[in-house]
Design a protein around this motif. Structure first.
Motif, PDB file in Angstrom:
ATOM      1  N   LEU A 157       0.830  -1.195   0.000  1.00  0.00           N
ATOM      2  CA  LEU A 157       0.000   0.000   0.000  1.00  0.00           C
ATOM      3  C   LEU A 157       0.868   1.249   0.000  1.00  0.00           C
ATOM      4  O   LEU A 157       1.886   1.313   0.682  1.00  0.00           O
ATOM      5  CB  LEU A 157      -0.911   0.021   1.222  1.00  0.00           C
ATOM      6  CG  LEU A 157      -1.973  -1.067   1.292  1.00  0.00           C
ATOM      7  CD1 LEU A 157      -2.674  -1.015   2.638  1.00  0.00           C
ATOM      8  CD2 LEU A 157      -2.947  -0.904   0.165  1.00  0.00           C
ATOM      9  N   ALA A 158       0.424   2.227  -0.756  1.00  0.00           N
ATOM     10  CA  ALA A 158       1.137   3.501  -0.773  1.00  0.00           C
ATOM     11  C   ALA A 158       0.812   4.279   0.491  1.00  0.00           C
ATOM     12  O   ALA A 158      -0.325   4.242   0.974  1.00  0.00           O
ATOM     13  CB  ALA A 158       0.746   4.302  -2.000  1.00  0.00           C
ATOM     14  N   ARG A 159       1.787   4.946   1.018  1.00  0.00           N
ATOM     15  CA  ARG A 159       1.575   5.747   2.226  1.00  0.00           C
ATOM     16  C   ARG A 159       0.873   7.051   1.849  1.00  0.00           C
ATOM     17  O   ARG A 159       1.267   7.740   0.924  1.00  0.00           O
ATOM     18  CB  ARG A 159       2.906   6.043   2.875  1.00  0.00           C
ATOM     19  CG  ARG A 159       2.767   6.755   4.175  1.00  0.00           C
ATOM     20  CD  ARG A 159       4.090   6.868   4.865  1.00  0.00           C
ATOM     21  NE  ARG A 159       3.890   7.704   6.047  1.00  0.00           N
ATOM     22  CZ  ARG A 159       4.825   8.383   6.606  1.00  0.00           C
ATOM     23  NH1 ARG A 159       6.043   8.338   6.138  1.00  0.00           N
ATOM     24  NH2 ARG A 159       4.569   9.122   7.666  1.00  0.00           N
ATOM     25  N   ALA A 160      -0.171   7.371   2.586  1.00  0.00           N
ATOM     26  CA  ALA A 160      -0.923   8.600   2.315  1.00  0.00           C
ATOM     27  C   ALA A 160      -0.101   9.802   2.760  1.00  0.00           C
ATOM     28  O   ALA A 160       0.500   9.799   3.828  1.00  0.00           O
ATOM     29  CB  ALA A 160      -2.259   8.573   3.048  1.00  0.00           C
ATOM     30  N   THR A 161      -0.076  10.801   1.914  1.00  0.00           N
ATOM     31  CA  THR A 161       0.607  12.045   2.259  1.00  0.00           C
ATOM     32  C   THR A 161      -0.428  13.133   2.454  1.00  0.00           C
ATOM     33  O   THR A 161      -1.612  12.945   2.200  1.00  0.00           O
ATOM     34  CB  THR A 161       1.593  12.460   1.144  1.00  0.00           C
ATOM     35  OG1 THR A 161       0.847  12.671  -0.046  1.00  0.00           O
ATOM     36  CG2 THR A 161       2.634  11.390   0.918  1.00  0.00           C
ATOM     37  N   ASP A 162       0.029  14.295   2.889  1.00  0.00           N
ATOM     38  CA  ASP A 162      -0.888  15.403   3.149  1.00  0.00           C
ATOM     39  C   ASP A 162      -1.586  15.887   1.887  1.00  0.00           C
ATOM     40  O   ASP A 162      -2.668  16.442   1.941  1.00  0.00           O
ATOM     41  CB  ASP A 162      -0.148  16.572   3.797  1.00  0.00           C
ATOM     42  CG  ASP A 162       0.260  16.247   5.226  1.00  0.00           C
ATOM     43  OD1 ASP A 162      -0.333  15.336   5.816  1.00  0.00           O
ATOM     44  OD2 ASP A 162       1.170  16.913   5.739  1.00  0.00           O
ATOM     45  N   ASP A 163      -0.964  15.713   0.723  1.00  0.00           N
ATOM     46  CA  ASP A 163      -1.577  16.211  -0.513  1.00  0.00           C
ATOM     47  C   ASP A 163      -2.315  15.119  -1.286  1.00  0.00           C
ATOM     48  O   ASP A 163      -2.728  15.335  -2.405  1.00  0.00           O
ATOM     49  CB  ASP A 163      -0.525  16.881  -1.408  1.00  0.00           C
ATOM     50  CG  ASP A 163       0.668  15.978  -1.668  1.00  0.00           C
ATOM     51  OD1 ASP A 163       1.377  15.704  -0.701  1.00  0.00           O
ATOM     52  OD2 ASP A 163       0.860  15.583  -2.816  1.00  0.00           O
TER      53      ASP A 163
ATOM     54  N   VAL B 295      -5.379  13.808  -0.599  1.00  0.00           N
ATOM     55  CA  VAL B 295      -6.782  14.179  -0.730  1.00  0.00           C
ATOM     56  C   VAL B 295      -6.976  15.302  -1.746  1.00  0.00           C
ATOM     57  O   VAL B 295      -7.837  15.197  -2.618  1.00  0.00           O
ATOM     58  CB  VAL B 295      -7.384  14.532   0.649  1.00  0.00           C
ATOM     59  CG1 VAL B 295      -8.776  15.105   0.505  1.00  0.00           C
ATOM     60  CG2 VAL B 295      -7.404  13.289   1.529  1.00  0.00           C
ATOM     61  N   PRO B 296      -6.205  16.391  -1.714  1.00  0.00           N
ATOM     62  CA  PRO B 296      -6.378  17.425  -2.744  1.00  0.00           C
ATOM     63  C   PRO B 296      -6.166  16.886  -4.163  1.00  0.00           C
ATOM     64  O   PRO B 296      -6.869  17.293  -5.080  1.00  0.00           O
ATOM     65  CB  PRO B 296      -5.335  18.481  -2.390  1.00  0.00           C
ATOM     66  CG  PRO B 296      -5.126  18.322  -0.928  1.00  0.00           C
ATOM     67  CD  PRO B 296      -5.281  16.851  -0.666  1.00  0.00           C
ATOM     68  N   GLN B 297      -5.236  15.949  -4.336  1.00  0.00           N
ATOM     69  CA  GLN B 297      -5.031  15.358  -5.661  1.00  0.00           C
ATOM     70  C   GLN B 297      -6.256  14.563  -6.087  1.00  0.00           C
ATOM     71  O   GLN B 297      -6.685  14.625  -7.238  1.00  0.00           O
ATOM     72  CB  GLN B 297      -3.795  14.457  -5.664  1.00  0.00           C
ATOM     73  CG  GLN B 297      -2.491  15.197  -5.591  1.00  0.00           C
ATOM     74  CD  GLN B 297      -1.310  14.258  -5.461  1.00  0.00           C
ATOM     75  OE1 GLN B 297      -1.467  13.047  -5.418  1.00  0.00           O
ATOM     76  NE2 GLN B 297      -0.118  14.835  -5.389  1.00  0.00           N
ATOM     77  N   GLN B 298      -6.834  13.812  -5.159  1.00  0.00           N
ATOM     78  CA  GLN B 298      -8.036  13.041  -5.471  1.00  0.00           C
ATOM     79  C   GLN B 298      -9.196  13.962  -5.814  1.00  0.00           C
ATOM     80  O   GLN B 298      -9.970  13.679  -6.724  1.00  0.00           O
ATOM     81  CB  GLN B 298      -8.413  12.146  -4.290  1.00  0.00           C
ATOM     82  CG  GLN B 298      -7.432  11.030  -4.039  1.00  0.00           C
ATOM     83  CD  GLN B 298      -7.717  10.301  -2.748  1.00  0.00           C
ATOM     84  OE1 GLN B 298      -8.453  10.783  -1.892  1.00  0.00           O
ATOM     85  NE2 GLN B 298      -7.112   9.136  -2.594  1.00  0.00           N
TER      86      GLN B 298
ATOM     87  N   ARG C 181     -12.803  16.247  -9.812  1.00  0.00           N
ATOM     88  CA  ARG C 181     -13.362  17.451 -10.444  1.00  0.00           C
ATOM     89  C   ARG C 181     -13.104  17.436 -11.944  1.00  0.00           C
ATOM     90  O   ARG C 181     -13.997  17.746 -12.729  1.00  0.00           O
ATOM     91  CB  ARG C 181     -12.734  18.689  -9.788  1.00  0.00           C
ATOM     92  CG  ARG C 181     -13.177  19.984 -10.366  1.00  0.00           C
ATOM     93  CD  ARG C 181     -14.559  20.299  -9.921  1.00  0.00           C
ATOM     94  NE  ARG C 181     -14.926  21.617 -10.389  1.00  0.00           N
ATOM     95  CZ  ARG C 181     -16.143  22.057 -10.430  1.00  0.00           C
ATOM     96  NH1 ARG C 181     -17.128  21.295 -10.013  1.00  0.00           N
ATOM     97  NH2 ARG C 181     -16.414  23.239 -10.877  1.00  0.00           N
ATOM     98  N   ALA C 182     -11.900  17.089 -12.354  1.00  0.00           N
ATOM     99  CA  ALA C 182     -11.574  17.032 -13.785  1.00  0.00           C
ATOM    100  C   ALA C 182     -12.420  15.978 -14.491  1.00  0.00           C
ATOM    101  O   ALA C 182     -12.910  16.208 -15.602  1.00  0.00           O
ATOM    102  CB  ALA C 182     -10.087  16.746 -13.970  1.00  0.00           C
TER     103      ALA C 182
END
Length: 96
Positions: A2-8, A10-13, A18-19
């Motif tokens: 599993l990839a470790r979640a970073t602070d950014d 959620v904004p990327q998701q 949105r796109a």
């Protein structure tokens, strides 16, 4: 692995979602993203109004839009003034 979640993450998701929504055809109400109808209300916002402006708006809702005082108190957390206050339409007509 599993990839470790970073602070950014959620904004990327959110940007990807949105796109993707903007690539879809418009919905029945004209919005492409269903969340747009929640962030773009049909009426002006009451945020940033002074107490006098908010009370004037509350009086307008009661006098001109057919709202009852309890609806205004519940929605705006302010009580409309009596009809003879300086903010209401009747006072302005009486002064003219």
């Amino acid at each position: 692995m599993l990839a470790r979640a970073t602070d950014d993450t959620v904004p990327q998701q959110i940007r990807r979602r949105r796109a993707a929504a903007l690539r879809c055809p418009p919905l029945d109400d004209g919005h492409r993203d269903p969340l747009d109808r929640y962030v773009q209300p049909g009426q002006p916002s009451t945020y940033g109004m002074t107490e006098t402006e908010l009370r004037r708006y509350a009086n307008h809702l009661v006098l001109n839009e057919g709202w009852s005082p309890w609806e205004v108190r519940q929605r705006l957390a302010i009580t409309p003034r009596a009809q003879c206050c300086p903010c209401c339409r009747h006072h302005q007509e009486a002064a003219a």
